[in-house]
Write an enzyme that holds these catalytic residues in place. Sequence first.
Site, PDB file in Angstrom:
ATOM      1  N   ARG A 194       0.869  -1.171   0.000  1.00 26.71           N
ATOM      2  CA  ARG A 194       0.000   0.000   0.000  1.00 26.71           C
ATOM      3  C   ARG A 194       0.909   1.225   0.000  1.00 26.71           C
ATOM      4  O   ARG A 194       2.006   1.192   0.558  1.00 26.71           O
ATOM      5  CB  ARG A 194      -0.903   0.020   1.231  1.00 26.71           C
ATOM      6  CG  ARG A 194      -1.895  -1.131   1.293  1.00 26.71           C
ATOM      7  CD  ARG A 194      -2.762  -1.004   2.532  1.00 26.71           C
ATOM      8  NE  ARG A 194      -3.742  -2.090   2.618  1.00 26.71           N
ATOM      9  CZ  ARG A 194      -3.521  -3.258   3.173  1.00 26.71           C
ATOM     10  NH1 ARG A 194      -2.320  -3.512   3.717  1.00 26.71           N
ATOM     11  NH2 ARG A 194      -4.450  -4.183   3.215  1.00 26.71           N
ATOM     12  N   LYS A 219      -3.417  -3.744  11.235  1.00 29.71           N
ATOM     13  CA  LYS A 219      -4.641  -4.428  10.830  1.00 29.71           C
ATOM     14  C   LYS A 219      -5.801  -3.975  11.711  1.00 29.71           C
ATOM     15  O   LYS A 219      -5.663  -3.074  12.537  1.00 29.71           O
ATOM     16  CB  LYS A 219      -4.455  -5.950  10.921  1.00 29.71           C
ATOM     17  CG  LYS A 219      -3.197  -6.462  10.225  1.00 29.71           C
ATOM     18  CD  LYS A 219      -3.186  -6.194   8.739  1.00 29.71           C
ATOM     19  CE  LYS A 219      -4.034  -7.168   7.982  1.00 29.71           C
ATOM     20  NZ  LYS A 219      -3.936  -7.008   6.518  1.00 29.71           N
ATOM     21  N   HIS A 284      -2.439   2.677  -6.074  1.00 34.84           N
ATOM     22  CA  HIS A 284      -3.080   1.369  -5.893  1.00 34.84           C
ATOM     23  C   HIS A 284      -3.027   0.528  -7.164  1.00 34.84           C
ATOM     24  O   HIS A 284      -3.077  -0.705  -7.096  1.00 34.84           O
ATOM     25  CB  HIS A 284      -4.535   1.540  -5.447  1.00 34.84           C
ATOM     26  CG  HIS A 284      -5.131   0.283  -4.903  1.00 34.84           C
ATOM     27  ND1 HIS A 284      -4.655  -0.326  -3.758  1.00 34.84           N
ATOM     28  CD2 HIS A 284      -6.142  -0.513  -5.357  1.00 34.84           C
ATOM     29  CE1 HIS A 284      -5.349  -1.421  -3.520  1.00 34.84           C
ATOM     30  NE2 HIS A 284      -6.257  -1.563  -4.477  1.00 34.84           N
ATOM     31  N   ARG A 287      -0.035  -1.631  -6.815  1.00 34.16           N
ATOM     32  CA  ARG A 287      -0.276  -2.774  -5.924  1.00 34.16           C
ATOM     33  C   ARG A 287      -1.073  -3.856  -6.659  1.00 34.16           C
ATOM     34  O   ARG A 287      -0.735  -5.039  -6.577  1.00 34.16           O
ATOM     35  CB  ARG A 287      -1.030  -2.311  -4.679  1.00 34.16           C
ATOM     36  CG  ARG A 287      -1.402  -3.423  -3.687  1.00 34.16           C
ATOM     37  CD  ARG A 287      -1.940  -2.774  -2.421  1.00 34.16           C
ATOM     38  NE  ARG A 287      -2.698  -3.652  -1.552  1.00 34.16           N
ATOM     39  CZ  ARG A 287      -2.185  -4.435  -0.608  1.00 34.16           C
ATOM     40  NH1 ARG A 287      -0.871  -4.479  -0.441  1.00 34.16           N
ATOM     41  NH2 ARG A 287      -2.955  -5.171   0.170  1.00 34.16           N
ATOM     42  N   HIS A 310      -2.270  -9.726   3.084  1.00 33.61           N
ATOM     43  CA  HIS A 310      -3.686 -10.098   3.093  1.00 33.61           C
ATOM     44  C   HIS A 310      -3.899 -11.289   4.015  1.00 33.61           C
ATOM     45  O   HIS A 310      -3.018 -12.135   4.176  1.00 33.61           O
ATOM     46  CB  HIS A 310      -4.162 -10.460   1.675  1.00 33.61           C
ATOM     47  CG  HIS A 310      -4.403  -9.274   0.806  1.00 33.61           C
ATOM     48  ND1 HIS A 310      -3.709  -9.040  -0.361  1.00 33.61           N
ATOM     49  CD2 HIS A 310      -5.260  -8.231   0.933  1.00 33.61           C
ATOM     50  CE1 HIS A 310      -4.127  -7.923  -0.923  1.00 33.61           C
ATOM     51  NE2 HIS A 310      -5.069  -7.408  -0.151  1.00 33.61           N
ATOM     52  N   TYR A 319      -7.832  -9.829  -7.005  1.00 26.84           N
ATOM     53  CA  TYR A 319      -6.910  -9.122  -7.898  1.00 26.84           C
ATOM     54  C   TYR A 319      -6.613  -9.919  -9.172  1.00 26.84           C
ATOM     55  O   TYR A 319      -5.819  -9.485 -10.000  1.00 26.84           O
ATOM     56  CB  TYR A 319      -5.591  -8.839  -7.180  1.00 26.84           C
ATOM     57  CG  TYR A 319      -5.670  -7.736  -6.153  1.00 26.84           C
ATOM     58  CD1 TYR A 319      -5.454  -6.405  -6.514  1.00 26.84           C
ATOM     59  CD2 TYR A 319      -5.956  -8.009  -4.824  1.00 26.84           C
ATOM     60  CE1 TYR A 319      -5.525  -5.390  -5.577  1.00 26.84           C
ATOM     61  CE2 TYR A 319      -6.030  -7.002  -3.874  1.00 26.84           C
ATOM     62  CZ  TYR A 319      -5.808  -5.696  -4.258  1.00 26.84           C
ATOM     63  OH  TYR A 319      -5.885  -4.697  -3.317  1.00 26.84           O
TER      64      TYR A 319
END
Length: 335
Positions: A194, A219, A284, A287, A310, A319
């Site tokens: 990020r 998180k 983004h 990413r 993740h 993705y």
Amino acid sequence: MRKGNSLHRNLDTIFGNEVYSNNLTHQEFLSVRNQHLWEKLRDIPLYEAVHTWLSSLTNHTSRSYRGSILALERIGLISLKMPLQQFALLNHNIILDAIKQIPTTVVCWSEGTKQVRAACYISLTKFLNRVTSGIISIAQPSHQESNKTFYKIRDLVKTNAMNQVERVLFLEELSKINYRDWLIAQTILQGAKRVTEALSVTTDHICFENGVISFNQIKSRGVFKTTIITYPQKFMKLLQDYVGERKGLVFITKKGRGVGLKQLAGTFAKAGIKAHIPFKVTPHVLRATAVTEYKKMGCSDSDIMKITGHSSSKMIYAYDKSTIADNASKKVSLI
């Protein structure tokens, strides 16, 4: 929206000695307490409460929800000038439904935007419900099948991803515009990071000898997670030359401050235009590009999760930019 931090102070001081000195029953105490609180809500404007609420959120969520609240005020669903006492009298469920059913003649919001606005409003009422001991009710999302407040809009993320040729052209143009931002872009790409992770990395998280950089993620519920990314030695040498003997933030401005997200986004967009990328290149996008490329290379979801941070393979799947036809049946024959 005026800044203020007196909401908690006002709520913390609503009880006088009278409440504690009198020999009240529990029911009488609750009645006196609620009456004191109710009277105090008359003196606290909603914008003051909103500021306190936003300051309790992460930077990214705070920016998003601030825009949502201002958008709700612009279309007349709420007024930031109203006192909390008046806000408490509103039917928050009706406002929530109005957000989802707003006609395009009033404002053209996508379903995704509506759901973000709805989530924002629920979050605000939850916060106020807690600090007012339940006097302000919580907006309740609808679970009716035909009128759900929240539902899945798409399986895959909407963010575009660059292919290999586009990625090379983008980095080439970016290096001509801003060398530092070129290094940031490569930091994001290799680690599928990020943008906030890349901009907040400090020199003590870099091991030039081993060619690794450690990134900290915050998180949900404040849990910290660390990812360790290996970078090519060529890149690490360039990064070491850029950092020199400095300590602290790796990427800084000429004045020694942290790089702003707005400035970086502008540079990326400009480089994307010069490279003739058919869509706007944002941090983004890099990413998404990284995750997509790792998937194409055949990396397992568990390996990619160690890179991105993740918590589930479902997030990695979001993705996946490959075509529906590009699946196992294309690689294996069972008959």
